[in-house]
Design a protein around this motif. Structure first.
Motif, mmCIF file in Angstrom:
data_model
loop_
_atom_site.group_PDB
_atom_site.id
_atom_site.type_symbol
_atom_site.label_atom_id
_atom_site.label_comp_id
_atom_site.label_asym_id
_atom_site.label_seq_id
_atom_site.Cartn_x
_atom_site.Cartn_y
_atom_site.Cartn_z
ATOM 1 N N SER A 1 0.828 -1.196 0.000
ATOM 2 C CA SER A 1 0.000 0.000 0.000
ATOM 3 C C SER A 1 0.871 1.258 0.000
ATOM 4 C CB SER A 1 -0.882 0.034 1.247
ATOM 5 O OG SER A 1 -1.667 -1.135 1.330
ATOM 6 N N GLY B 1 -2.910 4.845 -14.255
ATOM 7 C CA GLY B 1 -3.414 4.892 -12.896
ATOM 8 C C GLY B 1 -2.618 5.844 -12.034
ATOM 9 N N LEU C 1 -1.509 6.600 -8.174
ATOM 10 C CA LEU C 1 -1.418 5.931 -6.875
ATOM 11 C C LEU C 1 -1.368 6.983 -5.789
ATOM 12 C CD1 LEU C 1 1.173 3.155 -7.745
ATOM 13 C CD2 LEU C 1 -1.266 2.865 -7.272
ATOM 14 N N SER D 1 -3.043 5.001 0.448
ATOM 15 C CA SER D 1 -3.993 3.919 0.700
ATOM 16 C C SER D 1 -4.216 3.042 -0.536
ATOM 17 C CB SER D 1 -5.345 4.424 1.215
ATOM 18 O OG SER D 1 -6.170 4.847 0.168
ATOM 19 N N ASP D 2 -3.788 3.494 -1.697
ATOM 20 C CA ASP D 2 -3.954 2.653 -2.887
ATOM 21 C C ASP D 2 -3.041 1.443 -2.832
ATOM 22 O OD1 ASP D 2 -5.968 4.075 -4.072
ATOM 23 O OD2 ASP D 2 -4.631 5.332 -5.266
ATOM 24 N N MET E 1 -11.872 -2.375 -3.310
ATOM 25 C CA MET E 1 -10.924 -1.397 -3.833
ATOM 26 C C MET E 1 -10.716 -1.572 -5.331
ATOM 27 S SD MET E 1 -8.091 -1.430 -0.761
ATOM 28 C CE MET E 1 -7.005 -0.189 -1.471
ATOM 29 N N THR E 2 -10.686 -2.818 -5.775
ATOM 30 C CA THR E 2 -10.488 -3.087 -7.191
ATOM 31 C C THR E 2 -11.683 -2.593 -8.005
ATOM 32 O OG1 THR E 2 -9.199 -5.044 -6.612
ATOM 33 C CG2 THR E 2 -9.909 -4.852 -8.890
ATOM 34 N N ASP F 1 -13.587 -0.123 -7.174
ATOM 35 C CA ASP F 1 -13.463 1.327 -7.206
ATOM 36 C C ASP F 1 -12.465 1.772 -8.272
ATOM 37 O OD1 ASP F 1 -15.308 1.765 -5.233
ATOM 38 O OD2 ASP F 1 -13.844 1.876 -3.608
ATOM 39 N N GLU F 2 -11.355 1.066 -8.344
ATOM 40 C CA GLU F 2 -10.347 1.407 -9.345
ATOM 41 C C GLU F 2 -10.882 1.208 -10.753
ATOM 42 O OE1 GLU F 2 -5.945 0.599 -8.974
ATOM 43 O OE2 GLU F 2 -6.767 -0.681 -7.409
ATOM 44 N N ARG G 1 -9.850 15.070 -4.185
ATOM 45 C CA ARG G 1 -9.125 14.198 -3.265
ATOM 46 C C ARG G 1 -8.555 15.003 -2.114
ATOM 47 N NH1 ARG G 1 -3.440 13.502 -2.610
ATOM 48 N NH2 ARG G 1 -3.102 14.940 -4.316
#
Lengths: 247, 247
Positions: free
Chosen positions: A62, A83, A85, A88-89, A136-137, A139-140, A170
């Motif tokens: 993470s 992407g 990062l 928390s990602d 999380m995936t 969301d991504e 963010r």
DNA sequence: CGACGTGTTGATTCCTGTCAATACTCGTGG
DNA sequence: CCACGAGTATTGACAGGAATCAACACGTCG
């Protein structure tokens, strides 16, 4: 390794700034203890490559602090950032041997790493981790699809506004922002922004300065951005008005 | 409902053509039985909308037969296809109340649906389903990122070649293709292709016919495509040679 | 200071979008 | 049977937005 970075390393999971948002978010105390046994911290300086595409993946982990990018490169050098990062990602893909993207730290970065094998084994036995990773995936995936609209259908100006809007949003959520103008630092160079937006760095520069001239944003230096009116920015991004809600 | 479509509905999971690739792939016999109790089939004709963006999601499910698209639309009508749905692909997002994309059947389609609530409850108790869904979601994320490169950095010609290459590859793997020219039917209109590629339909038409004139592809009618040399097509798509492997 | 990385600005090119006309296919109905 | 219209696809003329090529400014570090 810089003293500044080391100072950002949490002493224990209880102190960890991403404790409640990362892949470990749903873990109970006992599960956290197990994770603790296989985790270690690594720091990277701005510009450093964390993972090379095609290399064997030794760890997953993470982002604790800092900003990174996932990039894909064509043979002739064309690059696309696929992407962002943020803290928390999650980095890495359980069940895959080799990395498919370059992972680059764009600012000084602290990662919480798990050796891949033990983490995979733990995932099987700890549904809380797998559940959180799925969430999380998903969301991504949504973020990636959102970005496909930006890349495929928006103008250069809208692309820039979209990027600023995302970073602003963010920042507002992380820093418990309460009304008034939003202020933040762009964690990306013009070139990185261009690679994210499918533009050239010249076009990025021109559009940023156009938004500045027209008062949509203000700049202190090259990176420090102020957004006086977030709705205005959302409009420029081509988002519908409610898309800009700081929910 | 057309007789043809009804004929495609599997009698039981054992007969199901996507049994070993869908979200149920890892399920044991007893788990399959539980799924069987909450599943039902629905059919859609070409052009029909399966889910409207913003609507409450009543079910999740798998594409059994047919092709669909996930699309996102801006207020002014600009559209972007953000996902292709092929047999075995999963539709819907557990844990979310409303749909974020329009789901449209582009050919006659059969779906295996699960009412959302029971499915979510079952996911908690059945790790095999959650595990498989995570794997599939990670694959979709990779596909979305691959597509971001196409949208952000490839020329119109390369975009068309990329799309043809993907459809050709899928077709070759499904139909156990063994060397020689690849032949397949494009399941998308020119407009749908344009929305997928971030182009206009005129540009799509021009580039397809350019590839035809230059012998990269052959056309029977408007939709039936033959690829005499797959490596040549991969080259036109800007992929490195090994990217075209039918692995 | 000079080199380098980063960013800005200008001139020009060209790819793709836009607008418009035309063809083809398929069903429907006179 | 043919006319008609709707949906889909092709083709052409033209315009415009972003890429390309190029010069220059700014700050930092050795």
């Amino acid at each position: 390794m810089s003293k500044l970075l080391v100072a950002e390393i949490p002493r224990e999971c209880g102190d960890c700034p991403i404790r409640h948002r990362a892949v470990c978010a749903r873990c109970e105390a006992d599960e956290l203890e197990l994770l603790d046994q296989i985790k270690y911290y690594r720091t990277y300086e701005a510009g450093q490559t964390i993972v090379w595409s095609g290399d064997r993946m030794e760890f997953v982990g993470s982002v604790v602090k800092g900003v990174g990018t996932l990039t894909q490169t064509m043979e002739d050098g064309r690059r696309q950032v696929v992407g962002l990062l943020l803290p928390s990602d999650f980095v890495g893909r359980p069940g895959r041997e080799t990395a498919t993207y370059d992972v680059v730290a764009t600012t000084d970065t602290v990662m919480c790493c798990f050796r891949k094998k033990p983490f995979e084994e733990m995932m099987v036995r700890t549904p809380h981790i797998a559940q959180r990773l799925l969430q999380m995936t998903l969301d991504e995936l949504d973020a990636a699809r959102e970005w496909m609209l930006v890349l495929g259908r928006k103008t250069a100006r809208e692309k820039i506004a979209s990027l600023l809007s995302i970073v602003a949003r963010r920042d507002a959520t992380l820093n418990l922002h309460a009304g008034g103008p939003i202020e933040f630092e762009l964690p990306l160079t013009r070139e990185a922004m261009a690679d994210y937006l499918g533009l050239t760095l010249e076009t990025v520069s021109r559009q940023i300065n156009a938004l500045k001239r027209e008062g949509v944003i203000e700049l202190k230096g090259k990176r420090q951005v102020t957004v006086p009116d977030f709705d205005r920015l959302s409009e420029e991004a081509g988002d519908d008005s409610d898309g800009g809600m700081l929910s």
